[in-house]
Design a protein around this motif. Structure first.
Motif: not given
Length: 363
Positions: A337-363
């Motif tokens: 998954a790819r996340y904008p800066l506004e969604s970095t909180q969701q990215a952290l939660e998704d990685v912590a819960a192993l919902r994605v293998t590799k998450a990217l922040v794409v500013p």
């Protein structure tokens, strides 16, 4: 013009989006437009407050890929290739290694230098654009920059992220010998990279242990001859499977890349007498486990090694192999998954819960 950044203000605090001024580059500095920065397990550990000495607030993102926007007197990358605006690069996140201390000069272990600092981890927000979760990244003078090989794009590199280089470093640390049977514990980015590079280094067989099934399937594509699900097998069944592949001896080399304390006793059971065990997954303190120094280490004549982070030569050599074997190392497919800066909180939660293998922040 102002630069938007994602800020981690402290452990368990919600992420914030702020703006910083565009920096005035000093001679020898390079400014990147961020293409992508990874969200890895280290970032989750930062958010959980499990790393000591972090100077919150910080801009996370220690492994990133960007496009050169401006360079003050820097015309070549760290290995001498021409560097110009528009080039796509990555860089070693470790900086300010002193090259004067015992570890740098005598032990030749710069990754243990007490002066070293790390982008996205040990630079504070007040110091500027020194993390990848931002529209731009300022590379201070002396940061080791690598232009990507022509046949690689940003996804090829950032799909592996720090796991790509840490997995390579773990295999390098193991002194793998051609014909070795290798077991890799953990099927995250570090484990996938370790399995892939073990195969490329001449392992006769690679066994990958982990979850979920999608990661194991990708590991098989990267060279694992046998995959074992942690949730679908017992430790006894995994031991039996490894013993069956090795004539009852056990693996020549076991690489721990899971970060799970329970993997350690199992790893000692899987390695043969006189074998090697490299622990690379415990970047933070996940708690103690019981190890019997007589039965696990001494009597078995086991060589136990830790691998902490990476050095610059790991980046150079890993990218060479990735360029040469791109089809065999589809790290771009690890991206979930790819996340904008506004969604970095969701990215952290998704990685912590192993919902994605590799998450990217794409500013």
């Amino acid at each position: 013009m102002p630069v938007r950044v994602a800020v981690m203000t402290g452990p368990h605090e919600p992420m914030e989006v702020r703006t910083l001024p565009d920096p005035d580059l000093e001679p020898g500095a390079v400014l990147l437009e961020t293409i992508a920065s990874e969200v890895c397990g280290t970032d989750v550990h930062l958010w959980h407050g499990r790393l000591a000495g972090v100077p919150y607030p910080i801009i996370p993102g220690h492994v990133s890929v960007g496009r050169v926007a401006e360079a003050r007197g820097v015309e070549r990358d760290a290995v001498g290739r021409p560097l110009a605006p528009g080039d796509v690069v990555t860089f070693l996140d470790v900086h300010e290694t002193c090259y004067r201390c015992y570890h740098c000069l005598v032990a030749r272990q710069p990754n243990r230098c007490p002066a070293r600092k790390v982008y996205g981890i040990t630079y504070t927000l007040a110091e500027g654009l020194l993390g990848g979760w931002a529209e731009r990244i300022c590379l201070k003078p002396g940061v080791r920059i690598l232009r990507l090989p022509d046949n690689l794009d940003a996804d090829d590199v950032i799909g592996g992220g720090c796991g790509l280089f840490t997995g390579f470093a773990a295999v390098d640390r193991a002194d793998l010998r051609m014909g070795d049977v290798v077991v890799v514990q953990g099927a995250g980015p570090v484990g996938l990279a370790a399995a892939a590079f073990a195969g490329l280094s001449g392992a006769a067989e690679v066994v990958l242990i982990g979850d979920p099934d999608a990661r194991l399937a990708l590991g098989a594509r990267m060279g694992a001859g046998l995959t074992l699900s942690v949730s679908g097998t017992t430790p006894e069944e995994r031991l039996d499977a490894v013993m069956a592949r090795t004539g009852g001896r056990g693996a020549d080399l076991v690489i721990e890349a899971s970060g799970n304390p329970a993997a350690i006793p199992e790893g000692f059971a899987l390695v043969r007498d006189g074998g090697r065990y490299v622990v690379a997954g415990h970047y933070t303190d996940a708690g103690p486990v019981e190890v019997n120094p007589h039965t696990d280490i001494n009597r078995g004549h086991v060589d136990v090694r830790g691998q902490w982070g990476t050095d610059f030569h790991h980046l150079v050599r890993a990218l060479r192999l990735l360029s040469r074997h791109r089809e065999r190392l589809p790290f771009a497919e690890v991206i979930g998954a790819r996340y904008p800066l506004e969604s970095t909180q969701q990215a952290l939660e998704d990685v912590a819960a192993l919902r994605v293998t590799k998450a990217l922040v794409v500013p």
